[in-house]
Design a protein around this motif. Structure first.
Motif, PDB file in Angstrom:
ATOM      1  N   ALA A 183      42.022  53.448  43.491  1.00 35.96           N
ATOM      2  CA  ALA A 183      40.835  52.822  42.902  1.00 35.96           C
ATOM      3  C   ALA A 183      41.225  51.515  42.223  1.00 35.96           C
ATOM      4  CB  ALA A 183      40.170  53.772  41.916  1.00 35.96           C
ATOM      5  N   LEU A 184      42.363  51.509  41.541  1.00 30.36           N
ATOM      6  CA  LEU A 184      42.848  50.280  40.903  1.00 30.36           C
ATOM      7  C   LEU A 184      43.197  49.229  41.943  1.00 30.36           C
ATOM      8  CD1 LEU A 184      45.065  51.768  38.084  1.00 30.36           C
ATOM      9  CD2 LEU A 184      43.052  50.314  37.778  1.00 30.36           C
ATOM     10  N   ALA A 185      43.789  49.667  43.056  1.00 31.20           N
ATOM     11  CA  ALA A 185      44.166  48.711  44.096  1.00 31.20           C
ATOM     12  C   ALA A 185      42.939  48.093  44.749  1.00 31.20           C
ATOM     13  CB  ALA A 185      45.040  49.396  45.145  1.00 31.20           C
ATOM     14  N   GLN A 186      41.851  48.842  44.806  1.00 29.39           N
ATOM     15  CA  GLN A 186      40.650  48.337  45.471  1.00 29.39           C
ATOM     16  C   GLN A 186      39.854  47.378  44.609  1.00 29.39           C
ATOM     17  OE1 GLN A 186      38.813  51.959  46.643  1.00 29.39           O
ATOM     18  NE2 GLN A 186      39.805  51.950  48.645  1.00 29.39           N
ATOM     19  N   ASN A 187      39.942  47.522  43.301  1.00 30.13           N
ATOM     20  CA  ASN A 187      39.337  46.498  42.451  1.00 30.13           C
ATOM     21  C   ASN A 187      40.262  45.305  42.398  1.00 30.13           C
ATOM     22  OD1 ASN A 187      36.738  47.151  41.234  1.00 30.13           O
ATOM     23  ND2 ASN A 187      37.794  49.014  40.626  1.00 30.13           N
ATOM     24  N   VAL A 195      41.502  39.370  47.606  1.00 32.10           N
ATOM     25  CA  VAL A 195      41.914  39.397  46.201  1.00 32.10           C
ATOM     26  C   VAL A 195      40.993  38.580  45.301  1.00 32.10           C
ATOM     27  CG1 VAL A 195      44.354  39.882  46.540  1.00 32.10           C
ATOM     28  CG2 VAL A 195      43.566  37.506  46.574  1.00 32.10           C
ATOM     29  N   ALA A 196      40.175  37.711  45.877  1.00 30.75           N
ATOM     30  CA  ALA A 196      39.334  36.850  45.031  1.00 30.75           C
ATOM     31  C   ALA A 196      38.278  36.201  45.912  1.00 30.75           C
ATOM     32  CB  ALA A 196      40.193  35.777  44.350  1.00 30.75           C
ATOM     33  N   GLY A 197      37.345  35.513  45.242  1.00 30.09           N
ATOM     34  CA  GLY A 197      36.372  34.667  45.911  1.00 30.09           C
ATOM     35  C   GLY A 197      36.446  33.277  45.316  1.00 30.09           C
TER      36      GLY A 197
END
Lengths: 252, 252
Positions: A21-25, B217-219
DNA sequence: TTTCATATTTCACATTATGAAATTGATTGT
DNA sequence: ACAATCAATTTCATAATGTGAAATATGAAA
Protein backbone atom coordinates in the motif's frame (compact mmCIF):
# COMPACT_ATOMS: atom_id res chain seq x y z
CA UNK A 1 -3.00 -21.53 8.47
CA UNK A 2 -5.92 -19.86 6.91
CA UNK A 3 -5.62 -21.18 3.39
CA UNK A 4 -4.23 -24.04 1.33
CA UNK A 5 -1.08 -22.18 0.64
CA UNK A 6 1.09 -23.63 3.38
CA UNK A 7 3.61 -20.87 3.00
CA UNK A 8 1.33 -18.28 4.54
CA UNK A 9 2.03 -16.48 7.82
CA UNK A 10 -0.70 -13.99 8.62
CA UNK A 11 1.49 -11.27 10.12
CA UNK A 12 3.90 -11.42 7.19
CA UNK A 13 1.02 -11.26 4.71
CA UNK A 14 -0.31 -8.23 6.55
CA UNK A 15 3.04 -6.50 6.80
CA UNK A 16 3.69 -6.98 3.10
CA UNK A 17 0.20 -5.71 2.33
CA UNK A 18 1.00 -2.53 4.20
CA UNK A 19 4.33 -2.16 2.40
CA UNK A 20 2.54 -2.67 -0.93
CA UNK A 21 0.00 0.00 0.00
CA UNK A 22 2.89 2.35 0.79
CA UNK A 23 4.58 1.48 -2.50
CA UNK A 24 1.41 2.25 -4.44
CA UNK A 25 1.00 5.71 -2.98
CA UNK A 26 3.42 8.14 -4.50
CA UNK A 27 3.98 10.00 -1.27
CA UNK A 28 3.50 9.22 2.37
CA UNK A 29 0.17 7.93 3.65
CA UNK A 30 -1.79 8.25 6.88
CA UNK A 31 -2.60 5.40 9.23
CA UNK A 32 -6.26 5.65 8.34
CA UNK A 33 -5.60 5.27 4.60
CA UNK A 34 -3.20 2.38 5.10
CA UNK A 35 -5.65 0.55 7.35
CA UNK A 36 -8.36 1.04 4.74
CA UNK A 37 -6.18 -0.04 1.82
CA UNK A 38 -4.98 -3.15 3.63
CA UNK A 39 -8.33 -4.05 5.22
CA UNK A 40 -6.79 -4.11 8.69
CA UNK A 41 -8.11 -2.74 11.94
CA UNK A 42 -6.36 0.53 12.70
CA UNK A 43 -4.80 -0.78 15.91
CA UNK A 44 -3.42 -3.79 14.05
CA UNK A 45 -2.04 -1.63 11.25
CA UNK A 46 -0.59 0.71 13.86
CA UNK A 47 1.35 -2.03 15.59
CA UNK A 48 2.62 -3.65 12.40
CA UNK A 49 3.73 -0.28 11.02
CA UNK A 50 5.49 0.36 14.33
CA UNK A 51 7.38 -2.91 14.09
CA UNK A 52 8.36 -2.20 10.49
CA UNK A 53 9.52 1.29 11.49
CA UNK A 54 11.82 -0.07 14.19
CA UNK A 55 13.61 -2.06 11.48
CA UNK A 56 13.78 0.79 8.97
CA UNK A 57 11.38 -0.72 6.44
CA UNK A 58 8.97 2.14 7.08
CA UNK A 59 9.49 5.61 8.43
CA UNK A 60 7.33 8.59 9.23
CA UNK A 61 7.59 11.98 7.60
CA UNK A 62 7.41 15.29 9.40
CA UNK A 63 3.59 15.27 9.32
CA UNK A 64 3.48 11.84 10.97
CA UNK A 65 2.52 9.99 7.79
CA UNK A 66 4.12 6.69 6.88
CA UNK A 67 6.37 5.97 3.92
CA UNK A 68 8.71 3.23 2.73
CA UNK A 69 11.96 3.24 4.69
CA UNK A 70 15.56 3.40 3.61
CA UNK A 71 16.35 -0.20 4.57
CA UNK A 72 14.49 -1.16 1.40
CA UNK A 73 16.90 0.97 -0.61
CA UNK A 74 19.81 -0.93 0.91
CA UNK A 75 18.29 -4.34 0.27
CA UNK A 76 17.14 -3.30 -3.19
CA UNK A 77 20.69 -2.34 -3.95
CA UNK A 78 21.87 -5.75 -2.82
CA UNK A 79 19.51 -7.39 -5.27
CA UNK A 80 20.59 -5.09 -8.07
CA UNK A 81 24.27 -5.60 -7.47
CA UNK A 82 23.83 -9.35 -7.23
CA UNK A 83 22.32 -9.19 -10.68
CA UNK A 84 24.95 -6.80 -11.95
CA UNK A 85 28.17 -8.00 -10.45
CA UNK A 86 28.91 -10.91 -12.74
CA UNK A 87 27.90 -9.01 -15.84
CA UNK A 88 29.87 -5.93 -14.87
CA UNK A 89 32.85 -7.94 -13.76
CA UNK A 90 33.43 -9.82 -17.00
CA UNK A 91 35.13 -7.04 -19.02
CA UNK A 92 37.16 -5.91 -16.03
CA UNK A 93 38.34 -9.46 -15.33
CA UNK A 94 39.34 -9.89 -18.96
CA UNK A 95 41.17 -6.56 -18.89
CA UNK A 96 43.10 -7.60 -15.78
CA UNK A 97 43.79 -11.07 -17.17
CA UNK A 98 45.19 -9.48 -20.35
CA UNK A 99 47.46 -7.19 -18.31
CA UNK A 100 49.14 -10.04 -16.45
CA UNK A 101 48.35 -13.19 -18.46
CA UNK A 102 47.21 -15.02 -15.28
CA UNK A 103 43.85 -16.28 -14.06
CA UNK A 104 41.51 -13.74 -12.49
CA UNK A 105 38.81 -14.96 -10.08
CA UNK A 106 35.58 -13.44 -8.87
CA UNK A 107 34.36 -14.68 -5.48
CA UNK A 108 31.58 -13.98 -3.03
CA UNK A 109 31.39 -14.76 0.64
CA UNK A 110 28.97 -17.32 1.89
CA UNK A 111 29.24 -17.52 5.68
CA UNK A 112 32.75 -18.86 6.47
CA UNK A 113 33.80 -19.51 2.89
CA UNK A 114 34.49 -17.81 -0.40
CA UNK A 115 32.69 -19.26 -3.39
CA UNK A 116 34.27 -18.93 -6.84
CA UNK A 117 31.53 -17.53 -9.05
CA UNK A 118 33.45 -16.62 -12.20
CA UNK A 119 36.92 -16.58 -13.70
CA UNK A 120 38.96 -15.32 -16.63
CA UNK A 121 41.49 -18.02 -17.29
CA UNK A 122 45.14 -17.13 -17.79
CA UNK A 123 46.70 -17.70 -21.15
CA UNK A 124 49.79 -19.62 -20.15
CA UNK A 125 49.97 -23.38 -20.36
CA UNK A 126 50.88 -23.71 -16.68
CA UNK A 127 48.26 -21.72 -14.78
CA UNK A 128 46.05 -21.70 -11.71
CA UNK A 129 42.39 -22.60 -12.25
CA UNK A 130 39.68 -22.69 -9.62
CA UNK A 131 36.44 -24.53 -10.39
CA UNK A 132 33.44 -22.19 -10.52
CA UNK A 133 31.19 -23.19 -7.62
CA UNK A 134 34.07 -24.45 -5.52
CA UNK A 135 34.80 -22.99 -2.12
CA UNK A 136 37.66 -22.17 0.18
CA UNK A 137 37.71 -21.06 3.82
CA UNK A 138 38.01 -17.32 4.32
CA UNK A 139 41.27 -17.41 6.25
CA UNK A 140 43.29 -19.10 3.51
CA UNK A 141 42.36 -16.74 0.67
CA UNK A 142 43.49 -13.21 -0.07
CA UNK A 143 39.99 -11.84 -0.55
CA UNK A 144 38.54 -13.98 2.22
CA UNK A 145 40.79 -12.33 4.78
CA UNK A 146 39.58 -8.91 3.58
CA UNK A 147 35.94 -10.00 3.65
CA UNK A 148 36.38 -11.27 7.17
CA UNK A 149 38.12 -8.01 8.00
CA UNK A 150 35.08 -6.03 6.94
CA UNK A 151 32.83 -7.97 9.31
CA UNK A 152 34.53 -6.46 12.35
CA UNK A 153 36.83 -7.68 15.10
CA UNK A 154 34.15 -9.63 16.95
CA UNK A 155 33.55 -11.66 13.80
CA UNK A 156 37.29 -12.44 13.45
CA UNK A 157 37.51 -14.07 16.87
CA UNK A 158 34.16 -15.83 16.45
CA UNK A 159 35.37 -17.20 13.10
CA UNK A 160 38.67 -18.37 14.63
CA UNK A 161 36.79 -20.16 17.42
CA UNK A 162 34.17 -21.64 15.14
CA UNK A 163 36.57 -23.04 12.57
CA UNK A 164 39.76 -23.62 14.54
CA UNK A 165 41.71 -22.12 11.62
CA UNK A 166 42.66 -25.44 10.03
CA UNK A 167 46.04 -25.61 8.31
CA UNK A 168 46.11 -26.32 4.61
CA UNK A 169 49.84 -25.77 4.17
CA UNK A 170 52.74 -24.83 6.43
CA UNK A 171 51.99 -21.24 5.43
CA UNK A 172 48.37 -21.16 6.62
CA UNK A 173 47.78 -18.55 9.33
CA UNK A 174 46.63 -20.78 12.16
CA UNK A 175 46.77 -18.56 15.19
CA UNK A 176 44.16 -15.89 15.90
CA UNK A 177 46.92 -13.36 16.57
CA UNK A 178 48.54 -13.95 13.20
CA UNK A 179 45.18 -13.74 11.45
CA UNK A 180 44.25 -10.49 13.17
CA UNK A 181 47.59 -8.96 12.23
CA UNK A 182 47.18 -10.02 8.61
CA UNK A 183 43.60 -8.73 8.46
CA UNK A 184 44.57 -5.36 9.88
CA UNK A 185 47.43 -5.09 7.43
CA UNK A 186 45.12 -5.92 4.53
CA UNK A 187 42.50 -3.39 5.55
CA UNK A 188 45.22 -0.74 5.74
CA UNK A 189 46.78 -1.68 2.40
CA UNK A 190 43.53 -2.07 0.49
CA UNK A 191 44.65 -5.45 -0.84
CA UNK A 192 45.74 -8.79 0.57
CA UNK A 193 47.97 -11.67 -0.46
CA UNK A 194 47.68 -15.42 -0.27
CA UNK A 195 51.23 -16.67 0.21
CA UNK A 196 50.72 -20.37 -0.54
CA UNK A 197 48.29 -20.47 2.39
CA UNK A 198 45.58 -22.51 0.66
CA UNK A 199 47.79 -24.55 -1.64
CA UNK A 200 51.51 -24.91 -2.05
CA UNK A 201 52.77 -23.27 -5.19
CA UNK A 202 49.84 -20.89 -5.56
CA UNK A 203 50.00 -17.15 -4.75
CA UNK A 204 47.18 -14.60 -5.02
CA UNK A 205 46.60 -10.85 -4.89
CA UNK A 206 43.04 -9.80 -3.99
CA UNK A 207 40.85 -6.73 -3.42
CA UNK A 208 37.26 -6.16 -2.32
CA UNK A 209 34.42 -4.99 -4.59
CA UNK A 210 31.78 -2.55 -3.26
CA UNK A 211 28.31 -1.69 -4.46
CA UNK A 212 26.57 1.70 -4.52
CA UNK A 213 25.66 1.43 -0.87
CA UNK A 214 29.28 0.79 0.13
CA UNK A 215 28.69 -2.85 1.00
CA UNK A 216 31.17 -5.51 -0.01
CA UNK A 217 29.59 -7.62 -2.73
CA UNK A 218 32.52 -9.66 -4.09
CA UNK A 219 36.26 -10.19 -4.17
CA UNK A 220 38.52 -9.99 -7.20
CA UNK A 221 41.90 -11.66 -7.33
CA UNK A 222 44.76 -12.81 -9.50
CA UNK A 223 45.93 -16.38 -8.86
CA UNK A 224 49.32 -17.46 -10.21
CA UNK A 225 52.11 -19.94 -9.62
CA UNK A 226 53.98 -18.38 -6.71
CA UNK A 227 57.23 -17.96 -8.63
CA UNK A 228 55.50 -15.84 -11.27
CA UNK A 229 53.49 -13.66 -8.87
CA UNK A 230 54.75 -10.07 -9.13
CA UNK A 231 54.13 -7.24 -6.62
CA UNK A 232 54.00 -4.92 -9.64
CA UNK A 233 50.53 -6.35 -10.25
CA UNK A 234 49.15 -4.93 -7.00
CA UNK A 235 48.23 -1.52 -8.48
CA UNK A 236 46.62 -3.29 -11.44
CA UNK A 237 44.41 -5.39 -9.16
CA UNK A 238 43.52 -2.28 -7.19
CA UNK A 239 42.69 -0.43 -10.41
CA UNK A 240 40.50 -3.31 -11.56
CA UNK A 241 38.78 -3.28 -8.17
CA UNK A 242 38.10 0.43 -8.44
CA UNK A 243 36.76 0.07 -11.97
CA UNK A 244 34.42 -2.74 -11.07
CA UNK A 245 33.18 -1.02 -7.91
CA UNK A 246 32.56 2.14 -9.93
CA UNK A 247 30.55 0.16 -12.47
CA UNK A 248 28.41 -1.01 -9.57
CA UNK A 249 27.81 2.55 -8.48
CA UNK A 250 30.37 2.81 -5.68
CA UNK A 251 31.97 6.22 -5.37
CA UNK A 252 33.69 6.12 -2.05
CA UNK B 1 5.28 -8.32 24.03
CA UNK B 2 8.58 -9.69 25.05
CA UNK B 3 10.39 -6.45 25.74
CA UNK B 4 9.83 -2.83 26.68
CA UNK B 5 9.91 -1.76 23.11
CA UNK B 6 6.19 -1.77 22.42
CA UNK B 7 6.75 -1.68 18.72
CA UNK B 8 7.94 -5.26 18.57
CA UNK B 9 6.15 -8.05 16.75
CA UNK B 10 8.06 -11.30 17.01
CA UNK B 11 7.36 -12.64 13.54
CA UNK B 12 8.33 -9.33 11.94
CA UNK B 13 11.53 -9.18 13.99
CA UNK B 14 12.34 -12.71 12.87
CA UNK B 15 11.52 -12.10 9.24
CA UNK B 16 13.68 -8.98 9.17
CA UNK B 17 16.49 -10.91 10.86
CA UNK B 18 16.38 -13.45 8.07
CA UNK B 19 16.37 -10.73 5.43
CA UNK B 20 19.35 -9.13 7.14
CA UNK B 21 21.19 -12.45 7.17
CA UNK B 22 20.50 -12.76 3.44
CA UNK B 23 21.71 -9.21 2.85
CA UNK B 24 24.96 -9.92 4.69
CA UNK B 25 25.83 -12.95 2.61
CA UNK B 26 27.11 -11.98 -0.77
CA UNK B 27 25.43 -14.87 -2.52
CA UNK B 28 22.58 -17.15 -1.72
CA UNK B 29 22.47 -19.04 1.59
CA UNK B 30 21.15 -22.39 2.73
CA UNK B 31 18.34 -22.90 5.21
CA UNK B 32 20.79 -24.28 7.74
CA UNK B 33 23.03 -21.24 7.60
CA UNK B 34 20.12 -18.81 7.79
CA UNK B 35 18.65 -20.61 10.78
CA UNK B 36 22.04 -20.49 12.49
CA UNK B 37 22.65 -16.81 11.69
CA UNK B 38 19.21 -15.80 12.89
CA UNK B 39 19.09 -18.09 15.91
CA UNK B 40 15.82 -19.64 14.76
CA UNK B 41 14.70 -23.23 14.73
CA UNK B 42 15.04 -24.61 11.21
CA UNK B 43 11.32 -25.31 10.88
CA UNK B 44 10.52 -21.77 11.96
CA UNK B 45 13.04 -20.28 9.54
CA UNK B 46 11.66 -22.55 6.83
CA UNK B 47 8.12 -21.29 7.25
CA UNK B 48 9.07 -17.63 7.49
CA UNK B 49 11.28 -17.88 4.41
CA UNK B 50 8.40 -19.60 2.62
CA UNK B 51 6.05 -16.75 3.46
CA UNK B 52 8.60 -14.17 2.32
CA UNK B 53 9.12 -16.12 -0.91
CA UNK B 54 5.41 -16.05 -1.72
CA UNK B 55 5.56 -12.26 -1.63
CA UNK B 56 8.78 -11.96 -3.63
CA UNK B 57 10.94 -10.66 -0.80
CA UNK B 58 13.01 -13.82 -1.01
CA UNK B 59 13.57 -16.33 -3.76
CA UNK B 60 15.49 -19.55 -4.21
CA UNK B 61 18.29 -20.08 -6.69
CA UNK B 62 18.74 -23.15 -8.86
CA UNK B 63 20.51 -24.98 -6.02
CA UNK B 64 17.59 -24.37 -3.65
CA UNK B 65 19.43 -21.74 -1.62
CA UNK B 66 17.69 -18.55 -0.53
CA UNK B 67 18.48 -15.00 -1.63
CA UNK B 68 16.89 -11.57 -1.45
CA UNK B 69 13.98 -11.27 -3.89
CA UNK B 70 13.24 -8.78 -6.62
CA UNK B 71 10.35 -7.12 -4.77
CA UNK B 72 13.00 -5.43 -2.68
CA UNK B 73 14.47 -3.95 -5.85
CA UNK B 74 11.07 -2.51 -6.71
CA UNK B 75 10.50 -1.06 -3.27
CA UNK B 76 14.06 0.18 -3.06
CA UNK B 77 13.53 1.98 -6.32
CA UNK B 78 10.41 3.61 -4.90
CA UNK B 79 12.42 4.95 -1.99
CA UNK B 80 15.17 6.20 -4.29
CA UNK B 81 12.82 7.91 -6.66
CA UNK B 82 10.90 9.51 -3.82
CA UNK B 83 14.18 11.01 -2.74
CA UNK B 84 15.16 11.97 -6.24
CA UNK B 85 11.95 13.24 -7.80
CA UNK B 86 11.83 16.70 -6.28
CA UNK B 87 15.52 17.33 -6.79
CA UNK B 88 15.46 16.09 -10.37
CA UNK B 89 12.24 17.90 -11.15
CA UNK B 90 13.37 21.38 -10.22
CA UNK B 91 15.47 22.21 -13.31
CA UNK B 92 12.92 20.60 -15.63
CA UNK B 93 10.08 22.55 -14.05
CA UNK B 94 12.03 25.79 -14.40
CA UNK B 95 12.80 24.99 -18.02
CA UNK B 96 9.13 24.35 -18.76
CA UNK B 97 8.05 27.45 -16.82
CA UNK B 98 10.52 29.51 -18.87
CA UNK B 99 9.13 28.12 -22.11
CA UNK B 100 5.56 29.16 -21.41
CA UNK B 101 5.77 31.74 -18.63
CA UNK B 102 3.07 29.92 -16.60
CA UNK B 103 3.12 28.04 -13.34
CA UNK B 104 4.35 24.44 -13.45
CA UNK B 105 3.24 22.03 -10.71
CA UNK B 106 4.63 18.76 -9.43
CA UNK B 107 2.13 16.46 -7.76
CA UNK B 108 1.98 13.00 -6.29
CA UNK B 109 -0.99 10.77 -5.70
CA UNK B 110 -2.10 9.98 -2.20
CA UNK B 111 -5.06 7.65 -2.35
CA UNK B 112 -7.95 9.58 -3.98
CA UNK B 113 -6.16 12.92 -4.21
CA UNK B 114 -3.23 14.63 -5.82
CA UNK B 115 -0.96 16.52 -3.45
CA UNK B 116 0.97 19.54 -4.73
CA UNK B 117 4.56 18.92 -3.68
CA UNK B 118 6.44 21.61 -5.62
CA UNK B 119 5.93 24.39 -8.13
CA UNK B 120 7.74 26.81 -10.42
CA UNK B 121 5.66 29.94 -10.37
CA UNK B 122 4.78 31.69 -13.61
CA UNK B 123 6.20 35.09 -14.27
CA UNK B 124 3.06 36.96 -15.18
CA UNK B 125 1.25 39.12 -12.68
CA UNK B 126 -2.02 37.23 -13.25
CA UNK B 127 -1.17 33.55 -12.77
CA UNK B 128 -2.36 30.32 -11.24
CA UNK B 129 -0.73 29.27 -7.96
CA UNK B 130 -1.41 26.14 -5.99
CA UNK B 131 -0.30 25.98 -2.36
CA UNK B 132 2.37 23.31 -1.79
CA UNK B 133 0.79 20.69 0.45
CA UNK B 134 -2.69 21.38 -0.81
CA UNK B 135 -4.75 18.66 -2.44
CA UNK B 136 -7.34 18.11 -5.09
CA UNK B 137 -9.45 15.07 -5.98
CA UNK B 138 -8.03 12.97 -8.78
CA UNK B 139 -11.01 13.35 -11.13
CA UNK B 140 -10.80 17.12 -11.37
CA UNK B 141 -7.11 17.38 -12.26
CA UNK B 142 -5.32 16.63 -15.49
CA UNK B 143 -2.63 14.47 -13.90
CA UNK B 144 -5.07 12.95 -11.44
CA UNK B 145 -7.13 11.48 -14.26
CA UNK B 146 -3.97 9.93 -15.72
CA UNK B 147 -2.87 8.57 -12.33
CA UNK B 148 -6.29 7.03 -11.85
CA UNK B 149 -6.04 5.68 -15.38
CA UNK B 150 -2.86 3.80 -14.52
CA UNK B 151 -4.53 2.05 -11.61
CA UNK B 152 -6.75 0.07 -13.94
CA UNK B 153 -10.43 -0.02 -14.82
CA UNK B 154 -11.52 -1.65 -11.57
CA UNK B 155 -9.99 1.25 -9.67
CA UNK B 156 -11.89 3.78 -11.83
CA UNK B 157 -15.28 2.40 -10.93
CA UNK B 158 -14.31 1.89 -7.29
CA UNK B 159 -13.14 5.50 -7.16
CA UNK B 160 -16.37 6.74 -8.75
CA UNK B 161 -18.43 4.78 -6.22
CA UNK B 162 -16.32 5.76 -3.25
CA UNK B 163 -16.26 9.48 -3.99
CA UNK B 164 -19.48 10.05 -5.93
CA UNK B 165 -17.48 12.29 -8.31
CA UNK B 166 -18.47 15.57 -6.67
CA UNK B 167 -18.88 18.58 -8.95
CA UNK B 168 -16.60 21.52 -8.43
CA UNK B 169 -17.73 23.44 -11.52
CA UNK B 170 -20.23 22.87 -14.30
CA UNK B 171 -17.33 21.36 -16.23
CA UNK B 172 -16.47 18.65 -13.69
CA UNK B 173 -16.84 15.14 -15.10
CA UNK B 174 -19.50 13.74 -12.80
CA UNK B 175 -20.65 10.60 -14.50
CA UNK B 176 -18.59 7.41 -14.45
CA UNK B 177 -19.05 7.06 -18.21
CA UNK B 178 -17.67 10.52 -18.88
CA UNK B 179 -14.73 9.88 -16.58
CA UNK B 180 -13.91 6.54 -18.21
CA UNK B 181 -14.00 8.12 -21.65
CA UNK B 182 -11.71 10.93 -20.52
CA UNK B 183 -9.27 8.53 -18.84
CA UNK B 184 -9.05 6.32 -21.90
CA UNK B 185 -8.46 9.34 -24.11
CA UNK B 186 -5.71 10.57 -21.80
CA UNK B 187 -3.95 7.20 -21.67
CA UNK B 188 -4.02 7.11 -25.48
CA UNK B 189 -2.78 10.70 -25.88
CA UNK B 190 -0.08 10.53 -23.21
CA UNK B 191 -1.34 13.77 -21.66
CA UNK B 192 -4.58 15.07 -20.17
CA UNK B 193 -6.31 18.40 -19.76
CA UNK B 194 -8.23 20.07 -17.00
CA UNK B 195 -10.87 22.20 -18.71
CA UNK B 196 -11.96 24.36 -15.77
CA UNK B 197 -13.01 21.14 -13.99
CA UNK B 198 -11.53 22.00 -10.61
CA UNK B 199 -11.92 25.75 -10.75
CA UNK B 200 -13.53 28.11 -13.18
CA UNK B 201 -11.02 30.10 -15.16
CA UNK B 202 -8.17 27.59 -14.68
CA UNK B 203 -6.94 25.21 -17.37
CA UNK B 204 -4.14 22.64 -17.09
CA UNK B 205 -2.06 20.32 -19.26
CA UNK B 206 -0.53 17.35 -17.45
CA UNK B 207 1.64 14.25 -17.97
CA UNK B 208 2.81 11.37 -15.81
CA UNK B 209 6.37 10.87 -14.53
CA UNK B 210 7.85 7.36 -14.31
CA UNK B 211 10.78 5.96 -12.36
CA UNK B 212 13.35 3.38 -13.42
CA UNK B 213 10.99 0.51 -12.67
CA UNK B 214 8.28 2.03 -14.87
CA UNK B 215 6.03 3.00 -11.97
CA UNK B 216 4.26 6.33 -11.92
CA UNK B 217 5.90 8.47 -9.26
CA UNK B 218 4.51 11.95 -9.94
CA UNK B 219 2.54 14.21 -12.25
CA UNK B 220 3.80 17.32 -13.97
CA UNK B 221 1.49 20.02 -15.26
CA UNK B 222 1.13 23.58 -16.48
CA UNK B 223 -1.67 25.54 -14.88
CA UNK B 224 -2.81 28.78 -16.54
CA UNK B 225 -5.79 31.07 -16.88
CA UNK B 226 -8.00 29.21 -19.38
CA UNK B 227 -7.91 31.99 -21.96
CA UNK B 228 -4.10 31.83 -22.12
CA UNK B 229 -3.81 28.03 -22.22
CA UNK B 230 -2.38 27.01 -25.60
CA UNK B 231 -2.47 23.52 -27.17
CA UNK B 232 0.97 24.33 -28.61
CA UNK B 233 2.28 23.72 -25.11
CA UNK B 234 1.29 20.05 -25.16
CA UNK B 235 4.54 18.83 -26.81
CA UNK B 236 6.54 20.95 -24.36
CA UNK B 237 4.84 19.34 -21.37
CA UNK B 238 5.40 15.93 -22.91
CA UNK B 239 9.06 16.75 -23.53
CA UNK B 240 9.45 17.92 -19.94
CA UNK B 241 7.81 14.69 -18.78
CA UNK B 242 10.21 12.59 -20.85
CA UNK B 243 13.19 14.53 -19.55
CA UNK B 244 12.20 14.17 -15.93
CA UNK B 245 11.36 10.48 -16.29
CA UNK B 246 14.73 9.92 -17.98
CA UNK B 247 16.50 11.65 -15.11
CA UNK B 248 14.77 9.17 -12.81
CA UNK B 249 16.07 6.26 -14.86
CA UNK B 250 12.99 5.53 -16.95
CA UNK B 251 13.76 4.36 -20.47
CA UNK B 252 10.48 3.02 -21.74
C1' DT C 1 -13.05 26.53 24.73
C1' DT C 2 -15.38 22.89 22.51
C1' DT C 3 -15.89 19.52 19.04
C1' DC C 4 -14.33 16.14 16.03
C1' DA C 5 -11.27 13.02 13.64
C1' DT C 6 -7.31 10.43 13.94
C1' DA C 7 -3.69 8.22 16.50
C1' DT C 8 -2.41 5.50 20.28
C1' DT C 9 -2.96 2.39 24.25
C1' DT C 10 -5.05 -1.31 26.90
C1' DC C 11 -6.51 -5.99 27.75
C1' DA C 12 -9.16 -10.43 27.52
C1' DC C 13 -8.89 -14.12 24.66
C1' DA C 14 -9.09 -16.51 20.06
C1' DT C 15 -6.09 -17.89 16.91
C1' DT C 16 -1.71 -18.24 15.23
C1' DA C 17 3.09 -19.45 15.17
C1' DT C 18 6.11 -22.45 17.42
C1' DG C 19 9.54 -26.21 18.10
C1' DA C 20 10.18 -31.06 18.83
C1' DA C 21 9.79 -35.10 16.45
C1' DA C 22 8.98 -37.63 12.38
C1' DT C 23 9.40 -38.12 7.53
C1' DT C 24 11.35 -37.31 3.02
C1' DG C 25 14.86 -36.49 -0.24
C1' DA C 26 19.55 -35.79 -1.72
C1' DT C 27 24.31 -36.69 -1.30
C1' DT C 28 28.25 -39.30 -0.05
C1' DG C 29 30.85 -43.35 1.02
C1' DT C 30 31.46 -48.27 0.69
C1' DA D 1 23.44 -50.98 -5.43
C1' DC D 2 22.88 -50.03 -0.83
C1' DA D 3 23.57 -47.90 3.67
C1' DA D 4 24.59 -43.92 6.25
C1' DT D 5 24.36 -39.17 6.91
C1' DC D 6 22.70 -34.68 6.56
C1' DA D 7 19.57 -31.06 5.25
C1' DA D 8 14.99 -29.89 4.02
C1' DT D 9 10.27 -30.42 4.82
C1' DT D 10 6.02 -31.81 7.21
C1' DT D 11 3.13 -32.79 11.20
C1' DC D 12 0.76 -31.64 15.38
C1' DA D 13 -0.16 -30.42 20.32
C1' DT D 14 0.01 -26.35 22.66
C1' DA D 15 2.15 -22.14 24.52
C1' DA D 16 2.44 -17.72 23.38
C1' DT D 17 1.44 -14.22 20.43
C1' DG D 18 -1.24 -10.93 17.83
C1' DT D 19 -5.88 -9.34 17.59
C1' DG D 20 -9.78 -6.04 17.64
C1' DA D 21 -13.07 -3.65 20.45
C1' DA D 22 -13.16 -0.16 23.55
C1' DA D 23 -11.03 3.50 25.95
C1' DT D 24 -7.97 7.29 26.03
C1' DA D 25 -4.92 10.90 24.17
C1' DT D 26 -3.79 14.32 20.88
C1' DG D 27 -4.08 17.91 17.63
C1' DA D 28 -6.61 20.62 14.34
C1' DA D 29 -10.61 23.14 13.21
C1' DA D 30 -14.67 25.61 14.42
Amino acid sequence: MKNDNHSSIQVIDRAVGLLQALAQNDDSASLKILAADSGLHASTAFRILGALTVHGLVDKDTQGNYRLGTRLLTWGERVRSRMDVRVEARPVMEWLRDQVQETVNLTVREHDEVVYVDRAIGRRAIRVEQVVGSRAPLHVTAVGKLMLGRLGAAAWSAYAQRTGLPRFTDNTLSSPAALVQEIEQGLRDGYALDNEEAELGVGCIGVLIHDASGSVVAGLSISAPIERRDPAWIPLVQEAGRRLSARLGYHG
